[in-house]
Design an enzyme around this catalytic site. Structure first.
Site, mmCIF file in Angstrom:
data_model
loop_
_atom_site.group_PDB
_atom_site.id
_atom_site.type_symbol
_atom_site.label_atom_id
_atom_site.label_comp_id
_atom_site.label_asym_id
_atom_site.label_seq_id
_atom_site.Cartn_x
_atom_site.Cartn_y
_atom_site.Cartn_z
ATOM 1 N N SER A 107 0.525 -1.168 0.251
ATOM 2 C CA SER A 107 0.227 0.095 0.151
ATOM 3 C C SER A 107 1.003 1.104 -0.147
ATOM 4 O O SER A 107 2.188 1.040 0.330
ATOM 5 C CB SER A 107 -0.825 -0.410 1.612
ATOM 6 O OG SER A 107 -1.075 0.953 1.478
ATOM 7 N N TYR A 109 -2.451 -1.375 10.519
ATOM 8 C CA TYR A 109 -1.763 -1.501 9.395
ATOM 9 C C TYR A 109 -0.549 -1.307 8.434
ATOM 10 O O TYR A 109 -0.391 -1.508 7.469
ATOM 11 C CB TYR A 109 -2.953 -1.272 8.599
ATOM 12 C CG TYR A 109 -3.204 -1.036 6.751
ATOM 13 C CD1 TYR A 109 -3.637 -2.082 6.842
ATOM 14 C CD2 TYR A 109 -3.358 -0.277 6.072
ATOM 15 C CE1 TYR A 109 -4.072 -2.245 5.387
ATOM 16 C CE2 TYR A 109 -3.004 -0.147 4.635
ATOM 17 C CZ TYR A 109 -3.934 -1.134 4.286
ATOM 18 O OH TYR A 109 -4.476 -1.623 2.547
HETATM 19 P P1 NAD Z 1 -11.461 -6.190 0.551
HETATM 20 O O1 NAD Z 1 -11.503 -5.855 1.577
HETATM 21 O O2 NAD Z 1 -12.630 -5.622 -0.393
HETATM 22 O O3 NAD Z 1 -11.577 -7.784 0.269
HETATM 23 C C1 NAD Z 1 -10.063 -8.560 1.065
HETATM 24 C C2 NAD Z 1 -10.575 -10.005 0.806
HETATM 25 O O4 NAD Z 1 -10.026 -10.754 1.521
HETATM 26 C C3 NAD Z 1 -11.929 -10.335 1.377
HETATM 27 O O5 NAD Z 1 -12.619 -11.339 -0.013
HETATM 28 C C4 NAD Z 1 -11.514 -11.155 2.095
HETATM 29 O O6 NAD Z 1 -12.651 -12.204 3.048
HETATM 30 C C5 NAD Z 1 -10.552 -11.953 2.202
HETATM 31 N N1 NAD Z 1 -10.385 -12.005 3.400
HETATM 32 C C6 NAD Z 1 -10.164 -10.738 5.248
HETATM 33 N N2 NAD Z 1 -8.986 -11.798 5.431
HETATM 34 C C7 NAD Z 1 -8.769 -12.823 5.305
HETATM 35 C C8 NAD Z 1 -8.026 -14.414 5.808
HETATM 36 N N3 NAD Z 1 -8.003 -14.004 7.036
HETATM 37 N N4 NAD Z 1 -7.778 -15.191 5.081
HETATM 38 C C9 NAD Z 1 -8.296 -15.545 3.973
HETATM 39 N N5 NAD Z 1 -9.132 -14.388 3.655
HETATM 40 C C10 NAD Z 1 -9.505 -13.061 4.090
HETATM 41 O O7 NAD Z 1 -10.645 -6.202 0.344
HETATM 42 P P2 NAD Z 1 -9.560 -5.013 -0.764
HETATM 43 O O8 NAD Z 1 -9.873 -3.411 -0.619
HETATM 44 O O9 NAD Z 1 -10.145 -5.782 -1.912
HETATM 45 O O10 NAD Z 1 -8.305 -4.884 -0.382
HETATM 46 C C11 NAD Z 1 -7.712 -6.552 -0.766
HETATM 47 C C12 NAD Z 1 -5.591 -5.993 -0.274
HETATM 48 O O11 NAD Z 1 -5.431 -4.175 -1.345
HETATM 49 C C13 NAD Z 1 -4.878 -5.706 1.032
HETATM 50 O O12 NAD Z 1 -4.577 -6.537 1.546
HETATM 51 C C14 NAD Z 1 -5.600 -4.246 1.571
HETATM 52 O O13 NAD Z 1 -4.712 -4.057 2.745
HETATM 53 C C15 NAD Z 1 -5.006 -3.660 -0.116
HETATM 54 N N6 NAD Z 1 -5.316 -2.487 -0.573
HETATM 55 C C16 NAD Z 1 -5.813 -1.850 -0.992
HETATM 56 C C17 NAD Z 1 -6.310 -0.321 -0.907
HETATM 57 C C18 NAD Z 1 -7.836 0.073 -1.488
HETATM 58 O O14 NAD Z 1 -7.315 1.008 -1.010
HETATM 59 N N7 NAD Z 1 -8.461 -0.860 -1.158
HETATM 60 C C19 NAD Z 1 -5.023 0.160 -0.865
HETATM 61 C C20 NAD Z 1 -3.663 -0.129 -0.710
HETATM 62 C C21 NAD Z 1 -3.601 -1.592 -0.337
#
Ligand code: NAD
Length: 260
Positions: free
Chosen positions: A142, A155
């Site tokens: 991130s 985080y």
């Molecule tokens: P999201 O909440 O839409 O999806 C996350 C997924 O991870 C969900 O399907 C959830 O069921 C799964 N998950 C959670 N805990 C879990 C576990 N213990 N085992 C297996 N699966 C698990 O989130 P997102 O926004 O798609 O984020 C995905 C990744 O991208 C994360 O690592 C997040 O930190 C990173 N990220 C997101 C953003 C953003 O702005 N959305 C920005 C930078 C980084």
């Protein structure tokens, strides 16, 4: 087809960024394993890929459970015929100021991001080393792998930790043909982010619009969200890159929020 004949496993791919990457990998010819804690969303995402003509397998997996990760990786190798790309994408967020942060919430965030990434890495490397084909390890970092924001200490700490793990894998994996890179997105409108908007509005005593404008997109060059497509395109590029020339790198895709 940039990923023809490749097998990719992506954690947290039932929805959000992980799902968009799985779909992009399938469009590029990869056979994909969709691993998620939520078995129903994993199955739904895999079925959508199969409906579109791709090959996908749903794997129920809690990335913090050592046995579940080992079993999910073994099933993927068995059912899809190998493992060339493994992406530690599963993640959660927790919003709290440090002085009010419960130890249990600190540990939960660290565990999903860091324990989860380690367990996937170890299981994938064992196969990639033994197969003699090497592979590509990818991590979902991130902008918070590079910068801090208030209320997000676990985080931010976990995402900085992933940068270190990625670099360690690049050093050890090179001799076995394994590359390792980390994607560092800015804000993408997924359920993870939608949930934070009202939480931050409440914590800071401002409107939801102000959270978006003055906090989330404040330092971008054009006040735009990064999109699922932006992140998926970078993930394809990194997975398809053919040599160890691109390893140990963090690529920030954030509309210029962070420049390195
Ligand atoms: P999201 O909440 O839409 O999806 C996350 C997924 O991870 C969900 O399907 C959830 O069921 C799964 N998950 C959670 N805990 C879990 C576990 N213990 N085992 C297996 N699966 C698990 O989130 P997102 O926004 O798609 O984020 C995905 C990744 O991208 C994360 O690592 C997040 O930190 C990173 N990220 C997101 C953003 C953003 O702005 N959305 C920005 C930078 C980084």
């Amino acid at each position: 087809m940039r990923l023809a004949n490749k097998v990719a496993l992506i954690t947290g791919a039932g929805r959000g960024i992980g799902r968009a990457i799985a779909e992009a990998y399938a469009r590029e010819g990869a056979r994909v394993a969709i691993a998620d804690l939520d078995a129903a969303t994993a199955e739904e995402a895999a079925a959508a890929i199969r409906d579109a003509g791709g090959e996908a397998l749903a794997v129920a997996m809690d990335v913090t459970d050592e046995a579940a990760v080992q079993e999910g990786v073994a099933t993927t190798i068995d059912r899809l015929g190998g493992l060339d790309v493994a992406m530690a994408n599963a993640g959660i967020q927790h919003i709290d100021p440090l002085d009010k942060l419960e130890f249990a919430n600190w540990r939960k965030v660290m565990s999903v991001h860091l324990d989860g990434a380690f367990l996937l890495t170890r299981a994938a490397l064992r196969h990639m080393y033994a197969s003699g084909r090497g592979g590509s390890m990818l991590y979902m970092g991130s902008v918070h792998s590079k910068e801090a924001s208030p209320l997000k200490a676990p985080y931010v700490a976990a995402k900085h930790g992933l940068l270190g793990l990625c670099r360690a894998v690049a050093k050890e994996g090179a001799a076995h043909g394994v590359r390792s890179n980390i994607i560092c997105p800015g804000f993408v409108r997924t359920p993870l982010v939608e949930k934070q908007i009202p939480e931050q509005a409440k914590e800071f005593g401002i409107s939801e619009d102000e959270v978006i404008r003055n906090i989330m997109l404040r330092n971008t060059v054009d006040h735009e969200f990064t999109t699922l497509e932006d992140v998926a395109e970078l993930a394809v590029h990194l997975a398809a890159f053919p040599t160890n020339a691109l390893t140990g790198q963090s690529i920030v895709v954030s509309h210029g929020w962070h420049m390195q």
